[in-house]
Scaffold this motif. Structure first.
Motif, PDB file in Angstrom:
ATOM      1  N   GLY A 203       0.821  -1.209   0.000  1.00 58.88           N
ATOM      2  CA  GLY A 203       0.000   0.000   0.000  1.00 58.88           C
ATOM      3  C   GLY A 203       0.853   1.255   0.000  1.00 58.88           C
ATOM      4  O   GLY A 203       0.443   2.307  -0.493  1.00 58.88           O
ATOM      5  N   ALA A 204       2.060   1.151   0.549  1.00 59.24           N
ATOM      6  CA  ALA A 204       3.014   2.265   0.569  1.00 59.24           C
ATOM      7  C   ALA A 204       4.361   1.724   1.023  1.00 59.24           C
ATOM      8  O   ALA A 204       4.437   0.685   1.682  1.00 59.24           O
ATOM      9  CB  ALA A 204       2.556   3.385   1.503  1.00 59.24           C
ATOM     10  N   VAL A 205       5.421   2.442   0.645  1.00 61.76           N
ATOM     11  CA  VAL A 205       6.771   2.142   1.130  1.00 61.76           C
ATOM     12  C   VAL A 205       7.262   3.357   1.902  1.00 61.76           C
ATOM     13  O   VAL A 205       7.228   4.479   1.393  1.00 61.76           O
ATOM     14  CB  VAL A 205       7.741   1.809  -0.019  1.00 61.76           C
ATOM     15  CG1 VAL A 205       9.153   1.583   0.520  1.00 61.76           C
ATOM     16  CG2 VAL A 205       7.265   0.589  -0.802  1.00 61.76           C
ATOM     17  N   GLY A 226       6.033  -2.913 -11.915  1.00 63.94           N
ATOM     18  CA  GLY A 226       4.662  -2.613 -12.306  1.00 63.94           C
ATOM     19  C   GLY A 226       3.861  -2.008 -11.175  1.00 63.94           C
ATOM     20  O   GLY A 226       2.626  -2.020 -11.188  1.00 63.94           O
ATOM     21  N   TRP A 227       4.563  -1.439 -10.178  1.00 62.22           N
ATOM     22  CA  TRP A 227       3.926  -0.833  -9.016  1.00 62.22           C
ATOM     23  C   TRP A 227       4.128   0.681  -9.010  1.00 62.22           C
ATOM     24  O   TRP A 227       4.382   1.287  -7.978  1.00 62.22           O
ATOM     25  CB  TRP A 227       4.507  -1.419  -7.728  1.00 62.22           C
ATOM     26  CG  TRP A 227       4.192  -2.857  -7.479  1.00 62.22           C
ATOM     27  CD1 TRP A 227       3.226  -3.610  -8.074  1.00 62.22           C
ATOM     28  CD2 TRP A 227       4.855  -3.732  -6.540  1.00 62.22           C
ATOM     29  NE1 TRP A 227       3.232  -4.888  -7.574  1.00 62.22           N
ATOM     30  CE2 TRP A 227       4.215  -4.993  -6.632  1.00 62.22           C
ATOM     31  CE3 TRP A 227       5.900  -3.561  -5.639  1.00 62.22           C
ATOM     32  CZ2 TRP A 227       4.611  -6.083  -5.859  1.00 62.22           C
ATOM     33  CZ3 TRP A 227       6.298  -4.642  -4.869  1.00 62.22           C
ATOM     34  CH2 TRP A 227       5.660  -5.889  -4.972  1.00 62.22           C
ATOM     35  N   ALA A 228       4.011   1.302 -10.165  1.00 64.65           N
ATOM     36  CA  ALA A 228       4.307   2.733 -10.280  1.00 64.65           C
ATOM     37  C   ALA A 228       3.322   3.602  -9.509  1.00 64.65           C
ATOM     38  O   ALA A 228       3.575   4.793  -9.299  1.00 64.65           O
ATOM     39  CB  ALA A 228       4.309   3.149 -11.752  1.00 64.65           C
ATOM     40  N   ASP A 229       2.189   3.013  -9.080  1.00 68.84           N
ATOM     41  CA  ASP A 229       1.205   3.783  -8.316  1.00 68.84           C
ATOM     42  C   ASP A 229       1.367   3.623  -6.808  1.00 68.84           C
ATOM     43  O   ASP A 229       0.581   4.173  -6.032  1.00 68.84           O
ATOM     44  CB  ASP A 229      -0.211   3.389  -8.723  1.00 68.84           C
ATOM     45  CG  ASP A 229      -0.503   1.895  -8.509  1.00 68.84           C
ATOM     46  OD1 ASP A 229       0.476   1.107  -8.439  1.00 68.84           O
ATOM     47  OD2 ASP A 229      -1.683   1.526  -8.435  1.00 68.84           O
ATOM     48  N   VAL A 230       2.365   2.863  -6.371  1.00 66.85           N
ATOM     49  CA  VAL A 230       2.586   2.667  -4.937  1.00 66.85           C
ATOM     50  C   VAL A 230       3.281   3.897  -4.362  1.00 66.85           C
ATOM     51  O   VAL A 230       4.391   4.239  -4.771  1.00 66.85           O
ATOM     52  CB  VAL A 230       3.435   1.401  -4.674  1.00 66.85           C
ATOM     53  CG1 VAL A 230       3.818   1.309  -3.192  1.00 66.85           C
ATOM     54  CG2 VAL A 230       2.674   0.159  -5.102  1.00 66.85           C
ATOM     55  N   PRO A 231       2.657   4.572  -3.395  1.00 72.05           N
ATOM     56  CA  PRO A 231       3.257   5.793  -2.844  1.00 72.05           C
ATOM     57  C   PRO A 231       4.510   5.503  -2.015  1.00 72.05           C
ATOM     58  O   PRO A 231       4.653   4.434  -1.418  1.00 72.05           O
ATOM     59  CB  PRO A 231       2.144   6.365  -1.939  1.00 72.05           C
ATOM     60  CG  PRO A 231       0.902   5.641  -2.320  1.00 72.05           C
ATOM     61  CD  PRO A 231       1.327   4.300  -2.821  1.00 72.05           C
ATOM     62  N   VAL A 232       5.397   6.490  -1.987  1.00 72.47           N
ATOM     63  CA  VAL A 232       6.575   6.455  -1.128  1.00 72.47           C
ATOM     64  C   VAL A 232       6.431   7.571  -0.102  1.00 72.47           C
ATOM     65  O   VAL A 232       6.178   8.724  -0.461  1.00 72.47           O
ATOM     66  CB  VAL A 232       7.867   6.647  -1.936  1.00 72.47           C
ATOM     67  CG1 VAL A 232       9.060   6.844  -1.008  1.00 72.47           C
ATOM     68  CG2 VAL A 232       8.097   5.461  -2.856  1.00 72.47           C
ATOM     69  N   VAL A 233       6.553   7.212   1.167  1.00 72.16           N
ATOM     70  CA  VAL A 233       6.544   8.208   2.241  1.00 72.16           C
ATOM     71  C   VAL A 233       8.000   8.458   2.614  1.00 72.16           C
ATOM     72  O   VAL A 233       8.678   7.576   3.147  1.00 72.16           O
ATOM     73  CB  VAL A 233       5.737   7.732   3.457  1.00 72.16           C
ATOM     74  CG1 VAL A 233       5.728   8.813   4.539  1.00 72.16           C
ATOM     75  CG2 VAL A 233       4.307   7.377   3.043  1.00 72.16           C
ATOM     76  N   ALA A 234       8.478   9.655   2.297  1.00 73.60           N
ATOM     77  CA  ALA A 234       9.892  10.003   2.442  1.00 73.60           C
ATOM     78  C   ALA A 234      10.091  10.793   3.726  1.00 73.60           C
ATOM     79  O   ALA A 234       9.599  11.921   3.859  1.00 73.60           O
ATOM     80  CB  ALA A 234      10.354  10.818   1.235  1.00 73.60           C
ATOM     81  N   MET A 235      10.824  10.219   4.675  1.00 68.65           N
ATOM     82  CA  MET A 235      10.950  10.782   6.015  1.00 68.65           C
ATOM     83  C   MET A 235      12.326  11.419   6.241  1.00 68.65           C
ATOM     84  O   MET A 235      13.352  10.855   5.853  1.00 68.65           O
ATOM     85  CB  MET A 235      10.731   9.692   7.062  1.00 68.65           C
ATOM     86  CG  MET A 235       9.365   9.008   6.980  1.00 68.65           C
ATOM     87  SD  MET A 235       7.988  10.133   7.313  1.00 68.65           S
ATOM     88  CE  MET A 235       8.372  10.686   8.972  1.00 68.65           C
ATOM     89  N   GLU A 236      12.316  12.587   6.877  1.00 70.96           N
ATOM     90  CA  GLU A 236      13.548  13.275   7.264  1.00 70.96           C
ATOM     91  C   GLU A 236      13.386  13.856   8.661  1.00 70.96           C
ATOM     92  O   GLU A 236      12.265  13.925   9.197  1.00 70.96           O
ATOM     93  CB  GLU A 236      13.862  14.424   6.291  1.00 70.96           C
ATOM     94  CG  GLU A 236      14.162  13.999   4.863  1.00 70.96           C
ATOM     95  CD  GLU A 236      14.272  15.184   3.939  1.00 70.96           C
ATOM     96  OE1 GLU A 236      15.411  15.513   3.540  1.00 70.96           O
ATOM     97  OE2 GLU A 236      13.228  15.800   3.628  1.00 70.96           O
TER      98      GLU A 236
END
Length: 365
Positions: A203-205, A226-236
């Protein structure tokens, strides 16, 4: 002309044939994090890599692979740019092409990966680290057989010095800690393992961002799967938030200084490729405090019995601080969310003594 995916496939084939320096890491459901998030959470344990972090995927691939870029009259496709970087063909090992020394600049984790790779390839290594690098990390680098130079307060200063070393020493090869297409290619192997281990599309990475190399590789891996719609949550963390600053400004931003204790996230400027991908892929940039990251490290130690550094705590804070739930409420992540994969990037800059030191510095004792 062949498609980029053809070259990606050839690169994957070559990696498998040569044998990578990284290992396939465990992926398992975390009941504790699932309970906190209110949705299924899996942890990808990059902390179990032989060098203690995910960095060996990309650094190991770069150190084992020689890439002839066009512009020197060799290779394919045209000179690599942010738009065309997958168009390359790995050819031979550096060690078979007369490389005399690897030079890597790192807050610790990339340097550890470069030193480990160099030892396994029987090539000398020089690792340049900033002055904020813990003495224990410096000693581990030396234990791997590397020559260690301490230069500069921030990683950007170390990188500039390392580039000078390479320019003045023929036969030396500069190993970027994050900003190289081969590094991103190596990091994409993480997603291929997710394809094998997950029973459904994630569902997300969730991952931490320093220079952006891990994010770049994960996004390209998601596309290849083929998972180009999987969101990435980028944390800093605040004080090391060069990606968040760039996303908000719509251009690369150089932070005046790194003030976060998460020193391995401490790149004053994120990679141009990361900013580009943030406009092409669903990427949600989030920033937490150092205190949030340290609390996440403590809770993860209690929950999973694994000690990670604050840079990794930033990613874990996406769960522990309710960010995943908030993104669902905001409609950025689906309510009926597939498994959320948190990349436990690991890290070498941590011990129980250092954790107590962080808490004291942050007024958390």
């Amino acid at each position: 002309m062949a498609e980029p995916s053809d070259f990606m496939g050839l690169a994957h084939s070559n990696m498998k044939k040569q044998g990578p320096l990284h290992v396939a890491t465990p992926l398992r459901e975390s009941l504790a994090l699932t309970k906190v998030a209110g949705t299924s959470v899996y942890i990808k344990l990059e902390s179990s890599q032989p060098t203690g972090s995910f960095k060996i995927r990309g650094i190991g691939h770069l150190c084992k692979t020689d890439c002839k870029y066009p512009g020197s009259g060799e290779g394919v496709g045209g000179k690599p740019t942010a738009a065309t970087w997958p168009w390359f063909v790995p050819l031979d090992k550096w060690s078979e092409r007369g490389c005399k020394r690897f030079v890597c600049c790192s807050g610790g984790n990339a340097g550890m990966a470069a030193a480990y790779s160099a030892r396994h390839l029987s090539i000398p290594a020089t690792i340049v680290v900033p002055s904020v690098t813990p003495p224990s990390t410096v000693q581990r680098l030396k234990d791997e057989g590397a020559d260690v130079i301490i230069h500069g307060k921030a990683l950007n200063e170390s990188i500039s010095y390392g580039e000078e070393l390479v320019a003045n020493n023929p036969g030396s090869v500069f190993i970027s800690p994050f900003d190289d297409p081969l590094i991103w290619e190596g990091h994409s192997s993480l997603v291929r393992e997710l394809e094998e281990d997950l029973k459904e599309k994630p569902g997300a990475v969730v991952l931490s961002v320093g220079g952006g190399g891990l994010m770049n590789g994960v996004v390209e891996g998601l596309r290849h799967a083929g998972w180009a719609d999987v969101p990435v949550v980028a944390m800093e963390t605040h004080g090391a938030h060069s990606f968040n600053a760039a996303v908000k400004a719509g251009r690369l931003v150089t932070l005046p200084e790194i003030t976060s204790i998460a020193t391995t996230l401490g790149l004053a400027t994120v990679s141009a490729q990361s900013l580009k991908l943030s406009g092409e892929h669903p990427v949600f940039s989030e920033v937490v405090t150092d205190q949030d990251a340290v609390r996440a490290v403590e809770r993860f130690l209690d929950d999973e019995k694994i000690l990670v550094e604050p840079a990794c705590g930033a990613a874990l804070a996406a769960v522990y601080c309710g960010i995943i739930e908030r993104l669902q409420v905001e409609g950025k992540l689906q309510q009926a969310l597939g498994p959320v994969v948190v990349v436990v990037c690991g890290g070498n800059n941590i011990s129980m003594e250092q954790l107590r030191g962080f808490k004291k510095k942050l007024g958390m004792l």
